[in-house]
Design a protein around this motif. Structure first.
Motif, mmCIF file in Angstrom:
data_model
loop_
_atom_site.group_PDB
_atom_site.id
_atom_site.type_symbol
_atom_site.label_atom_id
_atom_site.label_comp_id
_atom_site.label_asym_id
_atom_site.label_seq_id
_atom_site.Cartn_x
_atom_site.Cartn_y
_atom_site.Cartn_z
ATOM 1 N N HIS A 198 0.863 -1.188 0.000
ATOM 2 C CA HIS A 198 0.000 0.000 0.000
ATOM 3 C C HIS A 198 0.897 1.235 0.000
ATOM 4 O O HIS A 198 1.138 1.842 1.032
ATOM 5 C CB HIS A 198 -0.919 -0.002 1.222
ATOM 6 C CG HIS A 198 -1.647 -1.302 1.396
ATOM 7 N ND1 HIS A 198 -2.537 -1.775 0.462
ATOM 8 C CD2 HIS A 198 -1.606 -2.232 2.372
ATOM 9 C CE1 HIS A 198 -3.008 -2.939 0.855
ATOM 10 N NE2 HIS A 198 -2.454 -3.250 2.011
ATOM 11 N N THR B 232 -4.994 8.678 -4.651
ATOM 12 C CA THR B 232 -5.100 7.981 -3.356
ATOM 13 C C THR B 232 -4.291 8.697 -2.280
ATOM 14 O O THR B 232 -4.769 8.880 -1.152
ATOM 15 C CB THR B 232 -4.625 6.517 -3.492
ATOM 16 O OG1 THR B 232 -5.236 5.954 -4.625
ATOM 17 C CG2 THR B 232 -4.964 5.706 -2.266
ATOM 18 N N ILE C 31 -5.923 10.206 1.088
ATOM 19 C CA ILE C 31 -5.514 9.799 2.444
ATOM 20 C C ILE C 31 -5.124 11.038 3.251
ATOM 21 O O ILE C 31 -5.506 11.181 4.421
ATOM 22 C CB ILE C 31 -4.359 8.776 2.390
ATOM 23 C CG1 ILE C 31 -4.837 7.475 1.744
ATOM 24 C CG2 ILE C 31 -3.807 8.491 3.792
ATOM 25 C CD1 ILE C 31 -3.745 6.441 1.482
ATOM 26 N N ILE D 264 -6.989 12.166 6.719
ATOM 27 C CA ILE D 264 -6.289 12.334 8.003
ATOM 28 C C ILE D 264 -6.533 13.740 8.552
ATOM 29 O O ILE D 264 -6.797 13.927 9.741
ATOM 30 C CB ILE D 264 -4.780 12.013 7.826
ATOM 31 C CG1 ILE D 264 -4.631 10.498 7.606
ATOM 32 C CG2 ILE D 264 -3.957 12.477 9.027
ATOM 33 C CD1 ILE D 264 -3.255 10.018 7.266
ATOM 34 N N ILE E 203 2.644 8.464 0.151
ATOM 35 C CA ILE E 203 2.061 7.863 1.362
ATOM 36 C C ILE E 203 2.220 6.345 1.326
ATOM 37 O O ILE E 203 1.877 5.701 0.326
ATOM 38 C CB ILE E 203 0.544 8.194 1.455
ATOM 39 C CG1 ILE E 203 0.314 9.715 1.555
ATOM 40 C CG2 ILE E 203 -0.107 7.470 2.632
ATOM 41 C CD1 ILE E 203 0.666 10.333 2.891
ATOM 42 N N VAL F 281 1.272 2.828 3.624
ATOM 43 C CA VAL F 281 0.429 2.383 4.740
ATOM 44 C C VAL F 281 1.087 1.159 5.359
ATOM 45 O O VAL F 281 1.574 0.279 4.643
ATOM 46 C CB VAL F 281 -0.995 2.061 4.246
ATOM 47 C CG1 VAL F 281 -1.869 1.562 5.385
ATOM 48 C CG2 VAL F 281 -1.614 3.304 3.615
#
Ligand code: NAD
Length: 446
Positions: A190, A198, A202, A206, A220, A222
């Motif tokens: 991820h 994406t 995200i 947040i 980013i 994950v």
């Protein structure tokens, strides 16, 4: 079970009952030769294992080897480098050992499984000239084994061999086995590019949920760490410690910084140890708060260490550690650091395991320039076989091989890679041996 190319030999199928292996006296074990130098090292490993088993158990026990095919052999027999039947057979047999496999890394459309050359057309290899090894590029066979068989534990033992030049003063005290979680953490895939839809989504989620602002041009990643993933790797590490009568299991983490991933790994690890292994484990907290620092005989100490401190401790106090259970990224770093501690050689063995299946492997690659020359060091796959014998409960045969190899190295009877290093350290009595010669030297010293 019916197979097309696989011929299951006469012998005992290894079974798994209540999480324990049931191994007969003629266990059937899968063996995959591997590409490149697999040709040289895999037969040497088989010879050494057969000799050790024969030496220890006489005619009471023997391994019934079952050849299985992937990579070049898969292509030649099934027209596929990763045949379904091979996966089915490993699942059926539960224990197998493999040589290395070619992984295409370049951009070209085709790869030769004889010599790993990559090119943009099918047919004859432009480098080695062979016409039965070129195939379309494919995803890593090793990764596909892991995924197809859910091999969630990457297991790496690290120990010192006397005579091997090693940088650390306490190298002779190193005897670790690392259980690295293989499916989660930042490796779960991820990972989102800076500016992608994406990544932006995200970042705004947040911001919306926590009020915290991440820089808008950030990539980013994950990092998932689950109860399920944690429990099964910690369980595997504890099961090994119990089976091999080892003194401690250490959970390695950065829980001081990442509370709900790495921190939870430790919390869930301790909870699992208490719940499933409570009668045979003691946590470090209990040791000091309830037992006055005196470890009860025969019990396993469960402790945890922050990742950065463990890198110091394996160098300064290696004898305090035995089994490690780690999330994926910590496991990646620590296994390489630990190997460097004992000389950083391609001797390191390995295995990938699921709840039921264990696939042992040489950890180096196919070294195509040495293929068929009977030259390279078969140490990695032989030591993986040692682990396999331990896994099967045949510890006496495993110990014999370890001692034989240690003695051969001490006597300076080694392959070119070790010979070079030992000579550089000033040893004058080194005799360089071939792959098979090193195997013979081990057998002579069993
Ligand atoms: P490699 O490990 O095959 O070889 C690098 C160098 O290490 C070799 O040139 C050789 O000098 C030395 N070496 C490797 N194994 C040795 C041994 N047993 N004894 C003595 N010396 C040894 O790595 P590479 O050249 O980057 O990769 C070649 C191929 O192997 C590629 O297709 C790669 O993807 C694949 N690979 C497979 C695995 C695996 O199957 N587990 C692991 C790594 C690389």
């Amino acid at each position: 079970m019916q197979f097309k190319e696989v011929k299951i030999p006469e012998g005992d199928r290894i079974e798994s009952k209540d999480g324990k292996l049931v191994v007969g006296d003629r266990p059937i074990v899968g063996v995959l030769r591997g590409d490149g130098i697999g040709l040289d090292i895999t037969p040497v490993m088989r010879k050494v294992v057969d000799a050790a088993v024969e030496r220890v158990y006489r005619d009471k026990r023997a391994i019934a080897w079952c050849p299985l095919y992937a990579g070049l052999e898969g292509l030649q027999r099934y027209g596929s480098e990763f045949p379904d039947e091979t996966i089915e057979a490993i699942r059926h047999l539960k224990v197998a050992i493999k040589g290395p496999f070619t992984t295409p890394v370049g951009e070209e459309t085709h790869v030769c499984l004889h010599c790993a050359h990559q090119q943009n057309r099918a047919g004859k290899c432009e480098k080695c000239g062979k016409d039965d090894g070129v195939t379309e590029r494919f995803r890593s066979i090793n990764v596909r084994f892991r995924q197809a068989l859910d091999l969630f534990a990457c297991v790496r033992p690290v120990r010192y061999f006397k005579g091997v030049p090693a940088p650390n003063k306490y190298a002779d005290k190193v005897d670790f086995i690392l259980f690295r979680e293989n499916t989660e953490d930042v490796y779960a895939g991820h990972d989102f590019e800076s500016g992608s839809e994406t990544a932006r989504a995200i970042i705004s989620l947040i911001k919306e949920k926590t009020g915290r602002q991440i820089r808008l041009d950030s990539g980013i990643g994950v990092k998932p760490i689950s109860v399920f993933g944690t429990e099964r790797i910690v369980r595997k590490a504890l099961q090994w410690a119990v089976q091999q009568k080892l003194p401690s299991v250490t959970l390695v983490h950065k829980g001081n910084i990442m509370k709900f991933t790495e921190g939870s790994f430790v919390k869930w690890g301790y909870e699992l140890a208490r719940r499933e292994f409570g009668d045979i484990t003691v946590s470090e907290k209990e040791l000091w708060e309830k037992l006055g620092g005196k470890m009860p005989a025969g019990k396993i100490l469960v402790k945890d260490r922050i990742a950065d401190s463990i890198f110091q401790q394996i160098q300064t106090r290696p004898d305090e550690y035995s089994v490690f259970a780690l999330p994926n990224l910590n496991g990646d770093y620590l296994s390489d650091a630990a190997i460097a501690l004992v000389g950083g050689l391609g001797l390191g063995p390995g295995a990938n395991m699921s709840e039921e299946v264990a696939l042992f492997e040489a950890t180096h690659g196919t070294a195509p320039k040495y293929t068929g020359m009977d030259k390279v060091n078969p140490g990695s796959i032989i030591l993986s076989a040692v682990m396999m014998l331990n896994h099967m409960g045949w510890n006496e045969a495993a110990d014999r091989i370890l001692r034989g190899m240690e003695q051969a190295i001490q006597d300076g009877r080694v392959t070119y890679d070790l010979a070079r290093l030992m000579e550089r350290e000033g040893r004058k009595d080194v005799r360089e041996l071939s792959s098979s010669g090193f195997g013979e030297a081990i057998i002579e010293r069993l």
